[in-house]
Structures are given as structure tokens and as C-alpha cells.
Scaffold this active site. Structure first.
Site, PDB file in Angstrom:
ATOM      1  N   GLU A   1     -18.623  -2.161   7.835  1.00 33.52           N
ATOM      2  CA  GLU A   1     -17.473  -1.805   7.292  1.00 33.52           C
ATOM      3  C   GLU A   1     -16.936  -0.592   7.686  1.00 33.52           C
ATOM      4  O   GLU A   1     -17.732   0.315   7.879  1.00 33.52           O
ATOM      5  CB  GLU A   1     -17.978  -1.658   5.634  1.00 33.52           C
ATOM      6  CG  GLU A   1     -16.471  -1.307   4.834  1.00 33.52           C
ATOM      7  CD  GLU A   1     -16.624  -0.650   3.569  1.00 33.52           C
ATOM      8  OE1 GLU A   1     -17.705  -0.578   3.134  1.00 33.52           O
ATOM      9  OE2 GLU A   1     -15.625  -0.316   2.944  1.00 33.52           O
TER      10      GLU A   1
ATOM     11  N   ASP B   1     -18.514   5.690   8.640  1.00 32.54           N
ATOM     12  CA  ASP B   1     -17.676   6.841   8.403  1.00 32.54           C
ATOM     13  C   ASP B   1     -17.988   8.088   8.884  1.00 32.54           C
ATOM     14  O   ASP B   1     -19.403   8.170   9.221  1.00 32.54           O
ATOM     15  CB  ASP B   1     -17.435   6.950   6.783  1.00 32.54           C
ATOM     16  CG  ASP B   1     -16.087   7.537   6.435  1.00 32.54           C
ATOM     17  OD1 ASP B   1     -15.199   6.311   5.855  1.00 32.54           O
ATOM     18  OD2 ASP B   1     -16.030   8.581   6.666  1.00 32.54           O
TER      19      ASP B   1
ATOM     20  N   ASP C   1      -7.001   5.299   7.665  1.00 36.01           N
ATOM     21  CA  ASP C   1      -5.796   6.055   7.508  1.00 36.01           C
ATOM     22  C   ASP C   1      -4.788   5.150   8.435  1.00 36.01           C
ATOM     23  O   ASP C   1      -5.221   4.736   9.488  1.00 36.01           O
ATOM     24  CB  ASP C   1      -6.230   7.430   8.316  1.00 36.01           C
ATOM     25  CG  ASP C   1      -7.279   7.984   7.316  1.00 36.01           C
ATOM     26  OD1 ASP C   1      -7.071   7.883   6.201  1.00 36.01           O
ATOM     27  OD2 ASP C   1      -8.429   8.598   7.991  1.00 36.01           O
TER      28      ASP C   1
ATOM     29  N   LYS D   1       1.655   8.010  13.062  1.00 39.02           N
ATOM     30  CA  LYS D   1       2.325   8.741  14.453  1.00 39.02           C
ATOM     31  C   LYS D   1       1.179   8.553  15.686  1.00 39.02           C
ATOM     32  O   LYS D   1       1.877   8.690  16.933  1.00 39.02           O
ATOM     33  CB  LYS D   1       2.404  10.318  14.209  1.00 39.02           C
ATOM     34  CG  LYS D   1       3.539  10.487  13.378  1.00 39.02           C
ATOM     35  CD  LYS D   1       4.030  11.956  13.240  1.00 39.02           C
ATOM     36  CE  LYS D   1       5.377  12.081  12.396  1.00 39.02           C
ATOM     37  NZ  LYS D   1       5.032  13.176  11.468  1.00 39.02           N
TER      38      LYS D   1
ATOM     39  N   ASP E   1      -3.075  -0.587   1.771  1.00 36.49           N
ATOM     40  CA  ASP E   1      -1.983  -0.299   1.236  1.00 36.49           C
ATOM     41  C   ASP E   1      -0.700   0.000   2.159  1.00 36.49           C
ATOM     42  O   ASP E   1       0.412  -0.117   1.577  1.00 36.49           O
ATOM     43  CB  ASP E   1      -1.973   0.782   0.174  1.00 36.49           C
ATOM     44  CG  ASP E   1      -2.138   2.173   0.887  1.00 36.49           C
ATOM     45  OD1 ASP E   1      -3.250   2.178   1.934  1.00 36.49           O
ATOM     46  OD2 ASP E   1      -1.392   3.038   0.966  1.00 36.49           O
TER      47      ASP E   1
END
Ligand SMILES: C[S@@+](CC[C@H](N)C(=O)[O-])C[C@H]1O[C@@H](n2cnc3c(N)ncnc32)[C@H](O)[C@@H]1O
Length: 241
Positions: free
Chosen positions: A51, A76, A125, A129, A159
Site C-alpha cells: 500500500e 509512507d 497527493d 503541478k 478523490d
């Protein structure tokens, strides 16, 4: 830095299921577990699922509880978030899950060819840009190919409709990938009620849902690096932000 965060960082050092090498230990160098996660950490030969950007590790934990014939590794850079996942795994004696604190940019240092069978990318995230920082950019997909089994499955739950569309376009353009599922709103389609893994909700997912954002899902397979060229790599940042 807050006291709570410092306490978590300190406690992290004692967790046997959390690996947190320094940047220097894995930048252009292999981690000692590379090629040996099954033997050294999980002590079985079950498939290993990653993950990426796991935060507090909700998916890694939920999948590990549901699928005892697979092993899971959540990755992470945020130590205070990983603390939650690693601590819950220890408290609830979930032994088929581990966590790595590192920049995903360095992921090739951790896994050997064909060591990983599947990847979940949960609410990364979207990096509107900076394409190269998106976890589904060709730069990252090429890294994953160094250790994925041929035909491995990648899941993206997000999302961000732009990230969903961007990833879908890459999958459709790249000869080595095949789109398996694409859903632009898992509550409208009903997928979240029928698929127990899609029904798992992460910390960020709850926030996005409370803001009324639709949650999207993509599933695709990946086999070869045919079709997409990538730009030369930059040295990744070494510090947790
Ligand atoms: C929006 S949060 C989502 C966390 C979790 N998956 C959830 O849904 O609650 C994105 C996570 O990805 C991690 N992340 C983003 N880019 C990363 C990178 N290059 N290397 C390591 N972690 C990264 C961040 O630290 C953060 O915890």
C-alpha cells in the site's frame, strides 16, 4: 515539533513491524530485506501486496485481517501516521503486515524482481503541478515494474478526478497495461456496498466524503515498460516534510 509526535517517533524505534532506514542507507543502495521479505519478515511464501502512501495504514490492516494468505507492506514517509498502523497491528496481533517509512521515490531499493504481486495506492497527493511526483506517473510506474510480477494488479482509489483521468489515460496509452475497472463514483455505482475491500475507508477518505467529494477507483494490470519514455530522474528529497 509537538510532544505527541516526538513520543510516537520514539515509540516507532521499538516496533518490530516498522522499518525506517535513513535516506543514506537506501539512496542508491539496497535495503537488507530486498529479496528476503518473505523469509526474514513474514516467514512464509505468501504473495506480498504493497500500500503506497498508506498514512495510518487502514488498507494494509484491513486487507491483512481479511486475507491471511497474503502479506502486506504499507509505505509512507510520515512517521507519526505510520505509528498508528504499526501500533494497531501489534496490539491486534496482525502478523501478516509490516510498514516502511521511506520516500516512495526510493522504492526500488526495497524489493527484488518479481517480489511483489499487487499494489494499492490510496488517496495519494494528486500533485496537479508536478507530474513526476504523482505516484501513477510513468516515472513511478517504471520503478514499480522493477519488482512487480508480470501481470500484477494496481489499484488506485482517489478523490481527485484529474488524477483518476490522468492515470486512466496512461493505462490506455501504454501497451504494457490493461484497464480492468474504472469507476468515477463508488457510492453512485454501488461498488462500495458490494466489494468489501472498496468499502474500507481511510482517514483521508472520510475527510473527502464529509466534503461531498466523489470517490473514484481504477484497477489495472501492468506487465512491461513498453510504450512510455520517462525523463531523467532528479535526486529525491531526503527529509520528512
Ligand atoms: C492524502 S494522504 C493519504 C493517506 C492515506 N492513504 C489515507 O487515505 O488516509 C497521502 C499520503 O501519501 C504520503 N506520500 C505522498 N507522497 C509520498 C512519497 N513520495 N513517499 C512517501 N509517502 C508519500 C503522504 O505522507 C501521506 O501520508
Amino acid at each position: 515539533m509537538g510532544k505527541n509526535k516526538l513520543r510516537r517517533f520514539e515509540e516507532n524505534k521499538s516496533f518490530p513491524n516498522l522499518f525506517q532506514p535513513s535516506f543514506a542507507e537506501v539512496y542508491q543502495k539496497d535495503h537488507p530485506n530486498k529479496g528476503c521479505w518473505s523469509r526474514k519478515v513474514f516467514k512464509n511464501n505468501f504473495p506480498i501486496v504493497l500500500e503506497l502512501g498508506c498514512g495510518k495504514g487502514e488498507y494494509s490492516l484491513a486487507m491483512a485481517q481479511r486475507e491471511s494468505d497474503k502479506n502486506f507492506i504499507g509505505i509512507d514517509i510520515k512517521g507519526a501516521r505510520l505509528w498508528r498502523g504499526a501500533k494497531t497491528a501489534l496490539e491486534e496481533k496482525i502478523e501478516n503486515v509490516a510498514f516502511i517509512r521511506t520516500r516512495i521515490d526510493l522504492i526500488e531499493s526495497f524489493f527484488a524482481p518479481k517480489e511483489i504481486s499487487e499494489i494499492w495506492i490510496t488517496f495519494p497527493d494528486p500533485q496537479p503541478k508536478k507530474e513526476k511526483k504523482r505516484l501513477t506517473s510513468p516515472a513511478f510506474l517504471n520503478k514499480y515494474l522493477t519488482f512487480l510480477q508480470p501481470g500484477a494488479i494496481i489499484h488506485l482509489k482517489t478523490d481527485s478526478r484529474p488524477l483518476h483521468d490522468y492515470t486512466r489515460q496512461i493505462v490506455e496509452e501504454w501497451e504494457g497495461m490493461r484497464l480492468l475497472e474504472a469507476d468515477t463514483n463508488i457510492s453512485l455505482s454501488g461498488r462500495q456496498n458490494t466489494d468489501p475491500l472498496i468499502a474500507v475507508r481511510t482517514f483521508y477518505e472520510e475527510i473527502f466524503l464529509s466534503e461531498g467529494k466523489p470517490i473514484t477507483y481504477l484497477k489495472f494490470s501492468i506487465s512491461t515498460r513498453q510504450g512510455i519514455a520517462t525523463l531523467p530522474e532528479e535526486k529525491p528529497e531526503s527529509e520528512e516534510s
